[in-house]
Design a protein around this motif. Structure first.
Motif, mmCIF file in Angstrom:
data_model
loop_
_atom_site.group_PDB
_atom_site.id
_atom_site.type_symbol
_atom_site.label_atom_id
_atom_site.label_comp_id
_atom_site.label_asym_id
_atom_site.label_seq_id
_atom_site.Cartn_x
_atom_site.Cartn_y
_atom_site.Cartn_z
ATOM 1 N N PRO A 140 0.823 -1.225 0.000
ATOM 2 C CA PRO A 140 0.000 0.000 0.000
ATOM 3 C C PRO A 140 0.853 1.269 0.000
ATOM 4 O O PRO A 140 0.392 2.319 -0.465
ATOM 5 C CB PRO A 140 -0.815 -0.126 1.296
ATOM 6 N N GLN A 141 2.095 1.172 0.508
ATOM 7 C CA GLN A 141 2.974 2.353 0.498
ATOM 8 C C GLN A 141 3.445 2.712 -0.908
ATOM 9 O O GLN A 141 3.870 3.841 -1.154
ATOM 10 C CB GLN A 141 4.194 2.138 1.400
ATOM 11 N N LYS A 142 3.396 1.747 -1.810
ATOM 12 C CA LYS A 142 3.832 1.973 -3.189
ATOM 13 C C LYS A 142 2.718 1.595 -4.164
ATOM 14 O O LYS A 142 2.951 0.982 -5.204
ATOM 15 C CB LYS A 142 5.113 1.180 -3.474
ATOM 16 N N LYS A 143 1.510 2.009 -3.797
ATOM 17 C CA LYS A 143 0.354 1.608 -4.602
ATOM 18 C C LYS A 143 0.253 2.354 -5.913
ATOM 19 O O LYS A 143 -0.393 1.890 -6.860
ATOM 20 C CB LYS A 143 -0.930 1.808 -3.795
ATOM 21 N N GLY A 144 0.887 3.543 -5.998
ATOM 22 C CA GLY A 144 0.750 4.323 -7.220
ATOM 23 C C GLY A 144 -0.710 4.635 -7.486
ATOM 24 O O GLY A 144 -1.410 5.160 -6.626
ATOM 25 N N ALA A 145 -1.191 4.246 -8.670
ATOM 26 C CA ALA A 145 -2.581 4.512 -9.037
ATOM 27 C C ALA A 145 -3.501 3.334 -8.732
ATOM 28 O O ALA A 145 -4.607 3.254 -9.262
ATOM 29 C CB ALA A 145 -2.653 4.854 -10.524
ATOM 30 N N HIS A 146 -3.054 2.405 -7.866
ATOM 31 C CA HIS A 146 -3.885 1.265 -7.504
ATOM 32 C C HIS A 146 -4.734 1.604 -6.272
ATOM 33 O O HIS A 146 -4.236 2.233 -5.333
ATOM 34 C CB HIS A 146 -3.005 0.042 -7.213
ATOM 35 N N PRO A 147 -6.000 1.187 -6.248
ATOM 36 C CA PRO A 147 -6.880 1.503 -5.109
ATOM 37 C C PRO A 147 -6.465 0.740 -3.849
ATOM 38 O O PRO A 147 -6.427 -0.497 -3.845
ATOM 39 C CB PRO A 147 -8.262 1.081 -5.592
ATOM 40 N N GLU A 148 -6.185 1.473 -2.781
ATOM 41 C CA GLU A 148 -5.669 0.836 -1.562
ATOM 42 C C GLU A 148 -6.672 -0.128 -0.942
ATOM 43 O O GLU A 148 -6.291 -1.144 -0.353
ATOM 44 C CB GLU A 148 -5.274 1.913 -0.550
ATOM 45 N N ASN A 149 -7.959 0.153 -1.071
ATOM 46 C CA ASN A 149 -8.963 -0.710 -0.441
ATOM 47 C C ASN A 149 -9.041 -2.097 -1.088
ATOM 48 O O ASN A 149 -9.645 -3.020 -0.513
ATOM 49 C CB ASN A 149 -10.340 -0.043 -0.490
ATOM 50 N N CYS A 150 -8.420 -2.270 -2.254
ATOM 51 C CA CYS A 150 -8.447 -3.576 -2.930
ATOM 52 C C CYS A 150 -7.152 -4.371 -2.734
ATOM 53 O O CYS A 150 -7.069 -5.532 -3.165
ATOM 54 C CB CYS A 150 -8.698 -3.399 -4.424
ATOM 55 N N ILE A 151 -6.149 -3.773 -2.121
ATOM 56 C CA ILE A 151 -4.863 -4.445 -1.912
ATOM 57 C C ILE A 151 -5.027 -5.558 -0.877
ATOM 58 O O ILE A 151 -5.711 -5.382 0.138
ATOM 59 C CB ILE A 151 -3.787 -3.431 -1.485
#
Length: 414
Positions: A140-151
């Motif tokens: 999550p610290q390096k999610k970029g444009a990825h949605p954190e709630n789906c990690i």
């Protein structure tokens, strides 16, 4: 083209054996063939000769990371996946791409379950090699444009992946942060299944990255982006390019975005000079590829293109590229001053080697698929061929329009 028709491409320079060679290219039944048995055993002449006008003939470009393009987002348009892939496949051939891995960013499990079964290799354009699942097992610290709630974490080994993806039959690459698989058990299992594990979107240190590679990971996702920056006491995943703990005989490959935005020319040169054999050009292109400024989607997130750059809407966070792969080849060549052949191989031989498909893709060797591209000396696409059939041919007007695009000026100013 009728079955068994023998084609001879003349007046051309072939990318073979890491050099440009003055040879004819012979094609029959969708394959590149050795002409000697044709001459001496079959005693046949070509049914048709094609004058290439001194063009460069290179293997078709292979795109390992593309989120969409031309208004299509593979992770968002879940009910029209096949149609979206078909649309993008038909457009990619104009950029010299003959094979690609549609990329799905971090998404909810139901999204994967809808998308994965709809994917197959057959299109009327560039062929699908399999999906690249970029997440959700990332940092999550390096999610970029990825949605954190789906990690997600990998808390039950391979069962977690089955619960998340449901089906891995159409999957070619999975990006995992190596700290999510600290013992490498999932990486080993995926590698044994023939899936390429890529390390990325990670806060891993070098030792964690080395465990991933020792467990079978062969690729790094968009080097320098969404990972810890290089530090002289712990270089992180970037240090894998110079690690002496890579298993003997194993090559570590890395994708890199040479779009003039994501990666500084000096960083391109560092990567090139440090580990040239592993460099793979990728676009990480989004739905806005081929379109203008405006609002688009990347999976669960809204994005906007401003002044030729893509951002998460309302922020200054970069979220994918809008440069086609042939443009990235030209930018990379200009930035690094590498040879024409090497620049081409970064989009052909290297990705094919990473996926272990060089018997059929990424080369002009005898027996390979007749997927190739004719190029000008400055690496603009003149025509694209798949299975020995011409699927795209440029016009003089189209070439002039391409050279006038603002993004092409990046090739001139680096």
């Amino acid at each position: 083209m009728s079955q068994n028709e023998l084609l001879q491409f003349v007046n051309c320079r072939l990318v073979r054996n890491h050099q440009l060679v003055l040879e004819d290219l012979w094609v029959r039944n969708g394959k590149i063939i050795n002409p000697e048995p044709v001459f001496f055993d079959e005693k046949q002449q070509a049914h048709r000769q094609i004058d290439c006008g001194n063009s460069i003939i290179a293997p078709g470009y292979i795109e390992l990371q593309i989120n969409g393009g031309y208004g299509v987002d593979f992770s968002h348009d879940v009910d029209t996946v096949a149609e979206g892939i078909e649309k993008v496949a038909k457009e990619l051939i104009t950029n010299g791409v003959t094979s690609f891995c549609p990329t799905i960013v971090t998404s909810p499990p139901e999204t994967y379950r809808k998308i994965i079964p709809q994917v197959n290799g057959k299109t009327k354009g560039a062929q699908v090699l399999g999906l690249h699942l970029e997440g959700p097992f990332i940092s999550p610290q390096k999610k970029g444009a990825h949605p954190e709630n789906c990690i997600r974490d990998i808390d039950k080994g391979m069962d977690t992946l089955v619960d998340t993806y449901s089906n891995l039959s159409n999957v070619k690459i999975i990006t995992i942060a190596p700290e999510k698989d600290p013992e490498g058990a999932v990486t080993k299992a995926l590698t044994q299944m023939g899936i390429t594990v890529s390390l990325g979107h990670s806060v891993a240190n070098l030792s964690q990255g080395e465990v991933g590679v020792q467990s079978g990971a062969r690729l790094i996702t968009h080097l320098f982006n969404a990972m810890l920056p290089f530090h002289h006491r712990d270089p992180g995943l970037v240090g894998l390019l110079a690690s002496n703990n890579i298993p003997l005989g194993q090559e570590i490959y890395f994708g890199i975005i040479a779009d003039g935005v994501h990666t500084h020319p000096a960083a391109l040169r560092i990567a090139h000079r440090t580990h040239p054999n592993g460099l793979i050009l990728v676009t990480d292109a989004i739905a806005a590829l081929g379109l203008g400024d405006g609002k688009h989607h990347l999976g669960q997130l809204e994005l906007e293109v401003r002044d030729g750059k893509a951002y998460i809407a309302g922020t200054n966070t970069l979220c994918g590229s809008i440069a086609p792969l042939d443009t990235c080849v030209r930018i990379f060549k200009k930035a690094t001053n590498c040879s024409t052949v090497y620049a081409i191989e970064c989009a052909t031989l290297h990705p094919a080697s990473c996926l272990k498909i060089t018997e059929t893709k990424g080369t002009l060797n005898f027996g390979a698929d007749a997927d190739f591209v004719m190029l000008t000396d400055d690496l603009f696409v003149k025509s694209t061929w798949i299975s020995g059939k011409c699927v795209y041919r440029y016009t003089v007007e189209e070439l002039a329009a391409l050279k006038a695009r603002p993004i092409e000026q990046l090739c001139e100013c680096i």
